[in-house]
Write a protein that holds these residues in place. Structure first.
Motif, short mmCIF file in Angstrom:
data_model
loop_
_atom_site.label_atom_id
_atom_site.label_comp_id
_atom_site.label_asym_id
_atom_site.label_seq_id
_atom_site.Cartn_x
_atom_site.Cartn_y
_atom_site.Cartn_z
N LYS A 2 -15.74 -30.60 -53.57
CA LYS A 2 -15.54 -32.05 -53.69
C LYS A 2 -16.08 -32.74 -52.44
N VAL A 3 -16.64 -33.93 -52.60
CA VAL A 3 -17.16 -34.70 -51.48
C VAL A 3 -16.44 -36.04 -51.41
N ILE A 4 -15.91 -36.37 -50.23
CA ILE A 4 -15.25 -37.65 -50.04
C ILE A 4 -15.93 -38.38 -48.88
N THR A 5 -15.72 -39.68 -48.78
CA THR A 5 -16.32 -40.48 -47.71
C THR A 5 -15.22 -40.97 -46.78
N ILE A 6 -15.38 -40.67 -45.49
CA ILE A 6 -14.44 -41.12 -44.47
C ILE A 6 -15.23 -41.82 -43.39
N ASN A 7 -14.93 -43.08 -43.15
CA ASN A 7 -15.63 -43.85 -42.11
C ASN A 7 -17.14 -43.75 -42.27
N LYS A 44 -5.13 -35.54 -55.18
CA LYS A 44 -5.09 -36.92 -54.74
C LYS A 44 -4.25 -37.07 -53.48
N TYR A 45 -3.14 -36.33 -53.42
CA TYR A 45 -2.28 -36.36 -52.24
C TYR A 45 -3.06 -35.86 -51.02
N ALA A 46 -3.77 -34.74 -51.17
CA ALA A 46 -4.51 -34.15 -50.05
C ALA A 46 -5.60 -35.09 -49.56
N LYS A 51 -7.54 -39.26 -45.52
CA LYS A 51 -8.01 -40.61 -45.23
C LYS A 51 -7.04 -41.38 -44.34
N GLN A 52 -5.74 -41.11 -44.51
CA GLN A 52 -4.73 -41.78 -43.68
C GLN A 52 -4.77 -41.28 -42.24
N ASN A 53 -5.30 -40.07 -42.06
CA ASN A 53 -5.39 -39.47 -40.72
C ASN A 53 -6.85 -39.20 -40.37
N ALA A 54 -7.71 -40.16 -40.71
CA ALA A 54 -9.15 -39.98 -40.62
C ALA A 54 -9.62 -39.60 -39.22
N THR A 55 -9.14 -40.28 -38.20
CA THR A 55 -9.60 -40.03 -36.83
C THR A 55 -9.35 -38.59 -36.42
N PHE A 57 -8.76 -35.98 -38.36
CA PHE A 57 -9.50 -35.03 -39.20
C PHE A 57 -10.98 -34.96 -38.79
N LEU A 58 -11.59 -36.11 -38.52
CA LEU A 58 -12.99 -36.11 -38.13
C LEU A 58 -13.19 -35.43 -36.78
N LYS A 59 -12.25 -35.59 -35.89
CA LYS A 59 -12.35 -34.95 -34.58
C LYS A 59 -12.31 -33.43 -34.73
N LYS A 60 -11.40 -32.93 -35.55
CA LYS A 60 -11.30 -31.48 -35.76
C LYS A 60 -12.51 -30.97 -36.55
N TYR A 61 -12.97 -31.77 -37.50
CA TYR A 61 -14.14 -31.39 -38.30
C TYR A 61 -15.37 -31.24 -37.41
N ASP A 62 -15.58 -32.22 -36.53
CA ASP A 62 -16.73 -32.16 -35.62
C ASP A 62 -16.63 -30.99 -34.67
N LYS A 63 -15.44 -30.74 -34.17
CA LYS A 63 -15.25 -29.63 -33.24
C LYS A 63 -15.60 -28.30 -33.89
#
Length: 222
Positions: A2-7, A44-46, A51-55, A57-63
């Protein structure tokens, strides 16, 4: 997958339903988030939780996913990690899917050969980028001169008077998206020689996600 868009960024998710009480998130270096979904919760919950914790999640994803270059026993070309192999049967640098095959010559000779190889690889990419953006409608690059230098303190530079774009040859080790970002940054200096609001407005037109790319590059560049 699945692909989602965050920021404004696309993030891949691999969601697997598990008989767990809780949902677990794992950040994979291959470039996706593995979600072991609780039997009590929905996809949907996940997704909403991410998305509610985008910052965070993106930080951990980038790391987890951004390629760094700490291992000198490896060779990195455009962000791809390659094993180094010496061979008496070759007289030039050969790149395969998994290896950087080098001639079995002296260290000084090999260093000189590698510099020429990296310079040419980067120039080929930059000339392709010039063709890609030749009709960008924002900055005239029809008469620019592209050069490379082994600089360690900056990614690139621009001499607007001489129409020269200089790029650090070290960038050849990193993903091509960072080379493209630096190229666009420097050609924007042809129009504005500072880092004013006007400069960044032009850069944003050519590279809408420049802030993210700049942040990532400053994090991984060594």
């Amino acid at each position: 997958m699945k692909v989602i868009t965050i920021n404004s960024r696309e993030i891949k998710l691999n969601i697997t339903k598990k008989p767990n009480k809780n949902t677990y998130f794992y950040f994979k270096k291959e470039g996706y988030i593995q979600i072991n979904l609780s039997k009590y919760q929905t996809e949907k919950y996940a997704v909403n939780f991410i998305k509610q914790n985008a910052t965070a999640f993106l930080k951990k994803y980038d790391k987890a996913t951004i390629t760094r270059i700490p291992d000198k026993s490896k060779y990195y070309l455009l962000g791809q990690e390659l094993n180094i192999k010496s061979s008496d049967n070759v007289d030039k640098i050969i790149i395969t899917e998994t290896e950087c095959i080098q001639p079995a010559i002296s260290t000084d000779q090999l260093k000189s050969m590698m510099k020429r190889f990296e310079k040419q690889q980067l120039l080929d990419i930059l000339n392709n980028l010039r063709l890609k953006y030749i009709d960008n409608g924002v900055v005239n690059i029809s008469d620019i001169h592209i050069k490379t230098r082994y600089t360690t303190t900056r990614f690139g530079s621009c001499n607007a008077r001489l129409r020269n774009i200089n790029m650090s040859t070290h960038l050849i080790h990193y993903d091509i998206k960072y080379i493209e970002y630096v190229f666009l940054h420097e050609i924007c200096h042809l129009k504005f020689q500072d880092h004013s609001v006007n400069f960044y407005n032009v850069l944003k037109k050519l590279c809408p996600n420049y802030k993210q790319l700049r942040k990532e590059l400053k994090t991984i560049y060594r």
